[in-house]
Design a protein around this motif. Sequence first.
Motif, PDB file in Angstrom:
ATOM      1  N   ALA A  86     -18.839  17.930 -40.213  1.00 34.56           N
ATOM      2  CA  ALA A  86     -17.391  17.759 -40.384  1.00 34.56           C
ATOM      3  C   ALA A  86     -17.103  16.695 -41.445  1.00 34.56           C
ATOM      4  CB  ALA A  86     -16.749  17.374 -39.053  1.00 34.56           C
ATOM      5  N   ALA A  87     -17.823  15.581 -41.411  1.00 30.22           N
ATOM      6  CA  ALA A  87     -17.600  14.509 -42.385  1.00 30.22           C
ATOM      7  C   ALA A  87     -17.932  14.977 -43.801  1.00 30.22           C
ATOM      8  CB  ALA A  87     -18.437  13.286 -42.025  1.00 30.22           C
ATOM      9  N   CYS A 100     -24.956  12.899 -34.539  1.00 30.93           N
ATOM     10  CA  CYS A 100     -24.329  14.146 -34.117  1.00 30.93           C
ATOM     11  C   CYS A 100     -24.212  15.029 -35.361  1.00 30.93           C
ATOM     12  CB  CYS A 100     -22.952  13.875 -33.515  1.00 30.93           C
ATOM     13  SG  CYS A 100     -22.045  15.407 -33.181  1.00 30.93           S
ATOM     14  N   VAL A 148     -15.097  22.052 -35.503  1.00 29.10           N
ATOM     15  CA  VAL A 148     -16.532  22.272 -35.644  1.00 29.10           C
ATOM     16  C   VAL A 148     -16.903  23.438 -34.744  1.00 29.10           C
ATOM     17  CG1 VAL A 148     -18.823  21.265 -35.341  1.00 29.10           C
ATOM     18  CG2 VAL A 148     -16.920  19.837 -36.135  1.00 29.10           C
ATOM     19  N   CYS A 179     -20.627  16.317 -36.087  1.00 28.65           N
ATOM     20  CA  CYS A 179     -19.760  15.332 -36.749  1.00 28.65           C
ATOM     21  C   CYS A 179     -20.173  15.119 -38.194  1.00 28.65           C
ATOM     22  CB  CYS A 179     -19.789  14.004 -35.992  1.00 28.65           C
ATOM     23  SG  CYS A 179     -18.945  14.063 -34.396  1.00 28.65           S
TER      24      CYS A 179
END
Length: 97
Positions: A60-61, A54, A81, A57
């Motif tokens: 974001a990480a 993804c 996000v 994600c």
Amino acid sequence: MPRPGEVLWTPEDRAWALALAAVEAESCSGCGQPLAQTLDPELEEMWRAEIVKCHGCATAARQVDGWQHGGGDARGAQVRVIRRENLPWQTASSTSS
């Protein structure tokens, strides 16, 4: 929304909710497959898995990692996000033609 005095959940709504709860109770919380099949040793070789990523994600990480490496405290942090309208290398003039 129901009006005053009307029911929020119809009998059909409740039946669907109970059916979903039964399916979820019989499914693996990790992979979502039916437990009756995933727990059967004779079916061990019947499964395949694929890695998918993804990108929301992952972005974001990376943001959290950079923040933590800069001294930020991630405890309790939440990441929102948001999808861009254009790819970073696209400009307004390149997308209007």
